[in-house]
Design an enzyme around this catalytic site. Structure first.
Site, short mmCIF file in Angstrom:
data_model
loop_
_atom_site.label_atom_id
_atom_site.label_comp_id
_atom_site.label_asym_id
_atom_site.label_seq_id
_atom_site.Cartn_x
_atom_site.Cartn_y
_atom_site.Cartn_z
N SER A 63 -9.53 -12.95 -1.68
CA SER A 63 -9.97 -13.10 -0.29
C SER A 63 -11.25 -13.94 -0.21
CB SER A 63 -10.25 -11.74 0.33
OG SER A 63 -9.13 -10.90 0.23
N1 SAH Z 1 -8.84 -8.35 -1.82
C1 SAH Z 1 -7.89 -8.97 -2.73
C2 SAH Z 1 -6.80 -9.61 -1.93
C3 SAH Z 1 -5.61 -10.02 -2.68
S1 SAH Z 1 -4.35 -10.74 -1.69
C4 SAH Z 1 -8.65 -10.01 -3.53
O1 SAH Z 1 -9.66 -10.50 -3.02
O2 SAH Z 1 -8.26 -10.36 -4.63
C5 SAH Z 1 -3.50 -9.32 -1.09
C6 SAH Z 1 -2.84 -8.45 -2.12
O3 SAH Z 1 -2.05 -7.48 -1.43
C7 SAH Z 1 -1.89 -9.18 -3.07
O4 SAH Z 1 -2.28 -8.95 -4.39
C8 SAH Z 1 -0.52 -8.56 -2.77
O5 SAH Z 1 0.31 -8.44 -3.92
C9 SAH Z 1 -0.92 -7.20 -2.22
N2 SAH Z 1 0.11 -6.55 -1.40
C10 SAH Z 1 0.93 -7.09 -0.46
N3 SAH Z 1 1.72 -6.14 0.07
C11 SAH Z 1 1.41 -4.97 -0.55
C12 SAH Z 1 1.90 -3.64 -0.46
N4 SAH Z 1 2.88 -3.29 0.39
N5 SAH Z 1 1.37 -2.70 -1.27
C13 SAH Z 1 0.36 -3.00 -2.16
N6 SAH Z 1 -0.13 -4.24 -2.28
C14 SAH Z 1 0.38 -5.23 -1.50
#
Ligand code: SAH
Length: 221
Positions: free
Chosen positions: A70
């Protein structure tokens, strides 16, 4: 603030990290706890080496599997909004991704319960937090749309992937007085703050327009 162990970690220059903090302040972030943690925490550890030189830009970056770390401003905004209700003891995070937001939270709250549907991402995040000496985090490989019922209720819930609508399980697992911050929508999304005022009632407020990856169902190995 819980201590980060920076021994043996190559750090970028203080000036580079201060520039990022300056950008956050310009955009209205003013909680000193959040700014201090984001100044200390090495974001380059959470990104592949090939992109690490961009780690202190205020932008989202790819982390593989079609996902992104993010944007720092968004991490700061979500964390600040959660802390505004007092320091939460138990926090549910949906979408561990790189683990950067997880680490910011781990420095500032009691315990973090972080759910990720893509197992290799979760494994890498777990290693990074261990390396930083942050031990107040539990990880689960699962579909976070169902929350983590065994560990609830939570004083705070934060979600890094956007559902079309907030799943009922997340409302149920929010403690009374608890705060949830979550992007909602499809092509057009809004960041919402939900506060549970009593057993039956929730206050909802739209904070700003955002662009998150979609919340997907099921989990992958
Ligand atoms: N705050 C994190 C954001 C990663 S992007 C960072 O800064 O690295 C969002 C993440 O949500 C991804 O890794 C994706 O795989 C996860 N995601 C999407 N749908 C999801 C779900 N239903 N359950 C758990 N994780 C999920």
């Amino acid at each position: 603030m819980n201590k980060i162990d920076l021994q043996g970690i190559g750090m970028t220059s203080r000036r580079t990290r201060e520039r990022l903090i300056g950008r956050l302040i310009e955009q209205g972030i003013d909680d000193p706890r959040v700014l201090e943690v984001m100044q200390e925490l090495p974001r380059h550890l959470f990104i592949d080496e090939a992109l690490a030189h961009r780690a202190y830009e205020d932008t989202a970056l790819p982390i593989g599997y079609n996902q992104t770390i993010s944007q720092p401003y968004i991490v700061a905004k979500m964390t600040e909004t959660l802390l505004n209700g007092g320091t939460p003891e138990r926090v549910l995070e949906i979408g561990t991704g790189s683990g950067y937001q997880t680490a910011v939270l781990a420095c500032l709250v009691g315990r973090v319960f972080s759910v990720e549907r893509i197992q290799p991402l979760q494994e890498k995040a777990r290693q990074r937090l261990r390396q930083l000496g942050l031990r107040n985090v539990q990880f689960q490989h699962a579909d976070g749309g169902f929350g983590w019922p065994e560990k609830g209720p939570f004083d705070a819930i934060t979600c890094a992937a956007a559902p079309e609508q907030i799943p009922p399980e997340l409302f149920e697992q929010l403690a009374i007085g608890g705060r949830m911050i979550i992007p909602v929508g499809g092509r057009v999304q809004e960041l919402r703050l939900v506060v549970r005022t009593d057993e039956q009632s929730f206050d909802q407020q739209v904070l700003e327009g955002v662009k998150f990856v979609p919340m997907l169902s099921g989990s992958v190995r």
